[in-house]
Design an enzyme around this catalytic site. Structure first.
Site, PDB file in Angstrom:
ATOM      1  N   ASP A   1       0.842  -1.196   0.000  1.00 36.33           N
ATOM      2  CA  ASP A   1       0.000   0.000   0.000  1.00 36.33           C
ATOM      3  C   ASP A   1       0.879   1.248   0.000  1.00 36.33           C
ATOM      4  O   ASP A   1       2.100   1.138  -0.129  1.00 36.33           O
ATOM      5  CB  ASP A   1      -0.982  -0.016   1.180  1.00 36.33           C
ATOM      6  CG  ASP A   1      -0.274   0.097   2.536  1.00 36.33           C
ATOM      7  OD1 ASP A   1       0.874   0.577   2.598  1.00 36.33           O
ATOM      8  OD2 ASP A   1      -0.886  -0.278   3.547  1.00 36.33           O
ATOM      9  N   GLN A   2       0.265   2.409   0.111  1.00 38.58           N
ATOM     10  CA  GLN A   2       1.055   3.630  -0.051  1.00 38.58           C
ATOM     11  C   GLN A   2       1.968   3.931   1.139  1.00 38.58           C
ATOM     12  O   GLN A   2       2.741   4.889   1.081  1.00 38.58           O
ATOM     13  CB  GLN A   2       0.158   4.825  -0.393  1.00 38.58           C
ATOM     14  CG  GLN A   2      -0.755   5.263   0.726  1.00 38.58           C
ATOM     15  CD  GLN A   2      -1.607   6.451   0.286  1.00 38.58           C
ATOM     16  OE1 GLN A   2      -2.078   6.502  -0.851  1.00 38.58           O
ATOM     17  NE2 GLN A   2      -1.812   7.412   1.166  1.00 38.58           N
TER      18      GLN A   2
END
Lengths: 134, 134, 134, 134
Positions: free
Chosen positions: A16-17
Site C-alpha cells: 500500500d502507499q
C-alpha cells in the site's frame, strides 16, 4: 501439535502507499498457510467442500509487529494444538527471510453443511488427518 | 463516545466460492469505516500522512456471526471510546440492510513518523477532533 | 446509448507502493460501475444469477492515462452502445473529482447457464431493460 | 524472445461466487509473472524503484477462454518480443495443470522518474538484461 511451514513472496499488489504490505493481506496469508497445510495432510479444502462441508471463518485475530515489504519472502507457520470438534483453531506466525517475526494470529473455523448451511461436526477424515500429525 | 455510520454495497469481487463475502474483506470494511469517520471529522488519513504521520495497524480482531452476500448493503459502525495517546482503538460493527449484526471487531492503530518510522504521539489535530466529538 | 455514472472514493487498500491506485483495481471499478448500472435498470446481476444465468467476463481492456490517489473520488461512467445478443459490451471511463479522464476501458461479458455452464442468449429482461434506455 | 514460466496455486480468496477465479485476479497473475521474470533476470522491480525508476502500467488487455478454480495450479508464461525503449510490452498466457490455455493477455509498462514522475527511457540495466535473454 501439528505444524506446517509455507513460503510466499510478497506481491506488488499487496503493498500500500505506506510502502508495506497492507494489513488485510496477512489474513489472506493465514488462509494460504492453512490451505496448504490441509492439502499436505491430504484433506484439501476444496475436496471437503465437494463432500458437502464448508469451513467458514468465525473469528480472526492478528498482531502486527514488523512490516513486510516488496522483495521479502514470507514464511507462514500454521499450527493446530488440538483435534477439532465443533471448531478448528489455527495459530499462525509469519516471518520474513531474516527470520524476524512479523505477525502472530489465530483463526477459528466452523464447519457447516453446504446445503443446509447448518453447523456440523468436524469431518472424520479431517479429524483423523490432524490426529495423525499431532 | 465518538460514533460514525457509513454504508457500502457488497461488491461482486468481494464474494468467494462459498457465495458470501470473503472474511478478509471485513478488515477492509473496517478501514473504510474509520477512514470515512476521520474524513468527516476533518482529519483525513491522507492529510495526516502528508503532515508526516502514518497510522499503521498494530492489531485486528474480528468475530463473524452472519454472512454478507451480493445485493446486501452494509452499515459499518465505527466507535472510539477514548481520546488516543500512543494508540487509537476503533471498535467496529457491521450490519446488513435488515439491521442484522454480521460482524464485530476492533482495530488498534499506532502513530509513526513517516520519515524515521519511529513511534510518535497521536497528532494534536486528531486528538482534538476526536475529543470534540466524544 | 445507455449511459450511467457512479461515484466511489478511492480506498486506502487500493493504493500500492507507488502511492497510486493499483492498476488491477480499475478492472474492479468497471465491475462496480456496470453492477450499479444494471441494478438501476432493474436487472441486478445477483437476480440474474438466481434466475440461472451467469455473466462471465470474456475480455477486458484498459488504458491508463492518469493515476488516482487516496483522497480522490472517482466517477465511473459505463456505456452500452447496442442491445446485447450473445455478448454484452460495456465501455467505461473513469474520471477524478477534477473531471480529468484517468482510464478508459471496455469489458465484454458472455451469458452462460448456471447449471450447464453453456453459452445462452442474453436474457430477455436484460435486453429489454437496455433497449428501453438506449 | 525472452520467455519465462512461473507456477502459482489458485487461492481461495481469489474465487468469487461463480465458483471460479475472479477475472480481476488475472491482471495480478500477469504482475506476478513479470515480477518473477524480472527478478530471475537480475533486475527486480523493487530494485529499479530504489534506483529511481517506477514502471506504471499504461495498458492491459486480457481474453478469458477457460476458468480457473480452487485446486488448480496455474502456469503463468511471460514473454517479451523486443528490447524496451520508451515502453515495455509483456505478453502473457496462463495455463492450468492440464496445460489448457485459460487466458491470454498483454501488459504495457511505461518508465517514469520516481521523483519528477516524468517519463524516462528504459533503464540500461533492464534493457541489457532483456537483450541478453532474447
Amino acid at each position: 501439535m501439528m505444524r506446517h511451514e509455507y513460503r510466499v513472496p510478497v506481491r506488488y499488489y499487496e503493498t500500500d502507499q505506506m510502502g508495506i504490505v497492507h494489513h488485510s493481506n496477512y489474513i489472506r496469508y493465514f488462509e494460504i498457510g492453512r490451505s496448504e497445510m490441509m492439502q499436505d495432510a491430504g484433506v484439501p479444502i476444496e475436496k471437503m467442500e465437494e463432500e458437502g462441508v464448508m469451513l467458514p471463518v468465525v473469528a480472526v485475530e492478528c498482531r502486527y509487529k514488523l512490516s513486510a515489504r516488496m522483495g521479502d519472502t514470507l514464511k507462514i507457520v500454521s499450527m493446530i494444538d488440538k483435534v477439532p470438534m465443533a471448531k478448528m483453531i489455527i495459530k499462525s506466525e509469519i516471518y520474513n527471510q531474516r527470520d524476524e517475526l512479523l505477525v502472530t494470529g489465530s483463526v477459528t473455523l466452523g464447519f457447516i453443511d453446504s446445503v443446509t448451511r447448518r453447523p456440523v461436526r468436524c469431518p472424520q477424515a479431517l479429524a483423523d488427518a490432524i490426529a495423525k500429525r499431532m
